[in-house]
Write a protein that holds these residues in place. Structure first.
Motif, mmCIF file in Angstrom:
data_model
loop_
_atom_site.group_PDB
_atom_site.id
_atom_site.type_symbol
_atom_site.label_atom_id
_atom_site.label_comp_id
_atom_site.label_asym_id
_atom_site.label_seq_id
_atom_site.Cartn_x
_atom_site.Cartn_y
_atom_site.Cartn_z
ATOM 1 N N VAL A 18 0.836 -1.197 0.000
ATOM 2 C CA VAL A 18 0.000 0.000 0.000
ATOM 3 C C VAL A 18 0.872 1.248 0.000
ATOM 4 O O VAL A 18 0.634 2.201 -0.764
ATOM 5 N N ALA A 19 1.903 1.273 0.848
ATOM 6 C CA ALA A 19 2.805 2.426 0.903
ATOM 7 C C ALA A 19 3.516 2.632 -0.434
ATOM 8 O O ALA A 19 3.684 3.779 -0.892
ATOM 9 N N GLU A 20 3.943 1.536 -1.063
ATOM 10 C CA GLU A 20 4.603 1.623 -2.367
ATOM 11 C C GLU A 20 3.659 2.204 -3.419
ATOM 12 O O GLU A 20 4.047 3.064 -4.221
ATOM 13 N N LEU A 21 2.428 1.765 -3.431
ATOM 14 C CA LEU A 21 1.464 2.255 -4.415
ATOM 15 C C LEU A 21 1.131 3.728 -4.184
ATOM 16 O O LEU A 21 1.016 4.510 -5.134
ATOM 17 N N LEU A 22 0.990 4.113 -2.926
ATOM 18 C CA LEU A 22 0.736 5.520 -2.616
ATOM 19 C C LEU A 22 1.885 6.399 -3.091
ATOM 20 O O LEU A 22 1.667 7.495 -3.626
ATOM 21 N N ALA A 23 3.104 5.899 -2.918
ATOM 22 C CA ALA A 23 4.287 6.664 -3.337
ATOM 23 C C ALA A 23 4.341 6.841 -4.845
ATOM 24 O O ALA A 23 5.069 7.710 -5.343
ATOM 25 N N HIS A 24 3.579 6.006 -5.570
ATOM 26 C CA HIS A 24 3.552 6.109 -7.032
ATOM 27 C C HIS A 24 2.167 6.556 -7.520
ATOM 28 O O HIS A 24 1.770 6.255 -8.653
ATOM 29 N N ASP A 25 1.480 7.281 -6.643
ATOM 30 C CA ASP A 25 0.270 8.031 -7.015
ATOM 31 C C ASP A 25 -0.928 7.171 -7.412
ATOM 32 O O ASP A 25 -1.780 7.594 -8.194
ATOM 33 N N TYR A 26 -1.031 5.989 -6.875
ATOM 34 C CA TYR A 26 -2.214 5.169 -7.089
ATOM 35 C C TYR A 26 -3.309 5.573 -6.112
ATOM 36 O O TYR A 26 -3.022 5.987 -4.970
ATOM 37 N N ASP A 27 -4.546 5.444 -6.536
ATOM 38 C CA ASP A 27 -5.671 5.468 -5.607
ATOM 39 C C ASP A 27 -5.811 4.040 -5.080
ATOM 40 O O ASP A 27 -5.997 3.102 -5.859
ATOM 41 N N VAL A 28 -5.701 3.872 -3.760
ATOM 42 C CA VAL A 28 -5.595 2.529 -3.177
ATOM 43 C C VAL A 28 -6.791 2.212 -2.282
ATOM 44 O O VAL A 28 -7.206 3.036 -1.459
ATOM 45 N N THR A 29 -7.321 1.013 -2.469
ATOM 46 C CA THR A 29 -8.349 0.483 -1.576
ATOM 47 C C THR A 29 -7.891 -0.872 -1.081
ATOM 48 O O THR A 29 -7.392 -1.688 -1.862
ATOM 49 N N THR A 30 -8.021 -1.121 0.212
ATOM 50 C CA THR A 30 -7.723 -2.441 0.761
ATOM 51 C C THR A 30 -9.035 -3.199 0.958
ATOM 52 O O THR A 30 -10.094 -2.602 1.184
ATOM 53 N N PHE A 31 -8.922 -4.516 0.852
ATOM 54 C CA PHE A 31 -10.089 -5.384 1.036
ATOM 55 C C PHE A 31 -9.712 -6.479 2.014
ATOM 56 O O PHE A 31 -8.811 -7.286 1.748
ATOM 57 N N ASN A 32 -10.346 -6.492 3.185
ATOM 58 C CA ASN A 32 -10.017 -7.476 4.209
ATOM 59 C C ASN A 32 -11.164 -7.569 5.206
ATOM 60 O O ASN A 32 -12.127 -6.804 5.140
ATOM 61 N N ARG A 33 -11.031 -8.519 6.125
ATOM 62 C CA ARG A 33 -12.110 -8.761 7.098
ATOM 63 C C ARG A 33 -12.086 -7.797 8.274
ATOM 64 O O ARG A 33 -13.034 -7.749 9.055
ATOM 65 N N GLY A 34 -10.985 -7.088 8.447
ATOM 66 C CA GLY A 34 -10.892 -6.169 9.577
ATOM 67 C C GLY A 34 -10.541 -6.830 10.884
ATOM 68 O O GLY A 34 -10.795 -6.284 11.954
ATOM 69 N N THR A 35 -9.926 -8.032 10.800
ATOM 70 C CA THR A 35 -9.566 -8.742 12.028
ATOM 71 C C THR A 35 -8.240 -8.266 12.601
ATOM 72 O O THR A 35 -7.873 -8.642 13.717
ATOM 73 N N HIS A 36 -7.493 -7.459 11.850
ATOM 74 C CA HIS A 36 -6.232 -6.902 12.332
ATOM 75 C C HIS A 36 -6.315 -5.381 12.310
ATOM 76 O O HIS A 36 -7.114 -4.796 11.567
ATOM 77 N N ASP A 37 -5.493 -4.742 13.127
ATOM 78 C CA ASP A 37 -5.468 -3.284 13.157
ATOM 79 C C ASP A 37 -5.181 -2.743 11.758
ATOM 80 O O ASP A 37 -4.325 -3.268 11.031
ATOM 81 N N ASN A 38 -5.886 -1.695 11.397
ATOM 82 C CA ASN A 38 -5.698 -1.076 10.089
ATOM 83 C C ASN A 38 -4.699 0.071 10.209
ATOM 84 O O ASN A 38 -5.009 1.117 10.777
ATOM 85 N N PRO A 39 -3.466 -0.091 9.683
ATOM 86 C CA PRO A 39 -2.466 0.969 9.820
ATOM 87 C C PRO A 39 -2.804 2.219 9.017
ATOM 88 O O PRO A 39 -2.172 3.261 9.206
ATOM 89 N N PHE A 40 -3.805 2.132 8.142
ATOM 90 C CA PHE A 40 -4.174 3.272 7.295
ATOM 91 C C PHE A 40 -5.524 3.860 7.692
ATOM 92 O O PHE A 40 -6.138 4.592 6.911
ATOM 93 N N ALA A 41 -5.967 3.533 8.894
ATOM 94 C CA ALA A 41 -7.289 3.985 9.336
ATOM 95 C C ALA A 41 -7.412 5.509 9.318
ATOM 96 O O ALA A 41 -8.492 6.045 9.058
ATOM 97 N N ASP A 42 -6.312 6.204 9.601
ATOM 98 C CA ASP A 42 -6.346 7.670 9.648
ATOM 99 C C ASP A 42 -5.777 8.310 8.393
ATOM 100 O O ASP A 42 -5.517 9.515 8.368
#
Length: 329
Positions: A18-42
């Protein structure tokens, strides 16, 4: 490509991707169950869709919500996961499956895409959850990628060996970091020359992006440290990162058996060399981080977050018993 969907995206490889894609100007969406802390919540640059990737309807909903150009599948652990994803995302610009160097069956040095034999996978293994079938299941996923590409899906696979770096929840390397940092003498299985190639996690993320952008559908790409170091070399890098030194007691299988241990019980030990040829991905512009730099970042992160790897190998008491015996021989 402008829009990326990362299946996973919260723990280790996906987090760095995700960090790599952001650094290269992608619009990023993650898809997961939410069972782990989301480091990009903010981080308002990263959207999130909640769902279970093993459920077809959830994947379809994610596709409709995001309409991605590129899909990165970081958490496909069974062949049916890859089969479903290559079907649902068959019309994207790139579908990149995170496979593994464990998919290789033949003990060749180095292991090459399209040449080195892959693991077979039985119907029973395909639905198993144990580590014993991990390589077989990843290899089966690779074959599904190849079959999908043959019918026009822009699907590709990336095969890393052992991945290390900040946020590595497996703590395999953290075991050795803690030993070097806290001990005057450590037990090393064998003579320290065993070779199991590793790859720094940020390099995996870079490789995944490069394959999505410029890879060839139906192809697999090895990704790894261009300078593969032995177990002893890894310990040297850790010691340098900690600005310390440590005495090493090299032990044979017979000596380890004194305390009912075997070499394979130590993390990052492998009897046969495991090295992946990275020529193919280098042709896409891939370069790996120098090992000393990658190790420094990794060691700093492990120490900062208190990762010890205690659950990964022999405990200190067993090591001490063995060292005491060896000292009297």
């Amino acid at each position: 490509m402008d829009t990326a969907l990362v299946i996973g995206g919260t723990r280790f490889i996906g987090r760095h991707l995700v960090a790599e894609l952001l650094a290269h100007d992608y619009d990023v969406t993650t898809f997961n169950r939410g069972t782990h802390d989301n480091p990009f919540a903010d981080d308002d640059r990263v959207a999130r869709v909640e769902g279970d990737r093993t459920e077809r309807r959830a994947l379809l909903d994610a596709k409709r919500t995001v309409d991605p150009d590129a899909v990165f599948d970081c958490v496909a652990y069974k062949p049916r996961d890859v089969e479903s994803a290559t079907d649902i995302f068959g019309d994207v610009d790139a579908y990149v499956y995170v496979s593994s160097g464990a998919a290789y069956a033949a003990e060749e040095v180095p292991k090459r895409e399209g040449e080195t034999r892959l693991e077979s996978c039985s119907a029973e293994e395909a639905t198993d959850d144990s580590s014993a079938t991990y390589g077989a299941r990843k290899a089966a996923g690779d074959r599904i990628v190849f079959e999908a590409a043959a019918r026009g899906v822009p699907a590709m696979a990336v095969r890393p060996p052992v991945v290390y770096g900040p946020h590595d929840y497996t703590e395999r390397l953290a075991y050795w970091v803690e030993r070097v940092a806290e001990r005057d003498e450590i037990v090393v299985p064998g003579d320290g020359t065993n070779l199991w190639q590793r790859v720094y996690v940020e390099d995996v993320a870079r490789g995944l992006r490069l394959v999505a952008e410029d890879g060839e559908p139906g192809e697999a790409y090895n990704v790894g440290d261009r300078n593969a170091v032995t177990l002893d070399g890894m310990l040297d890098l850790i010691a340098d990162a900690l600005d310390t030194s440590v005495e090493r007691s090299y032990t044979s299988p017979r000596e380890l058996s004194i305390v009912d241990l075997g070499p394979g019980e130590f993390p990052l030990y492998r009897d046969a060399p495991h090295v992946l040829d990275t020529t193919k991905i280098a042709e896409l512009g891939y370069e790996s981080t120098p090992p000393a730099e990658a190790m420094q970042r990794t060691v700093d992160a492990h120490r900062e977050h208190g990762r010890t790897g205690d659950d990964n190998g022999p405990d200190r008491e067993t090591e001490d018993r063995l060292l005491d015996v060896l000292d009297t021989v």
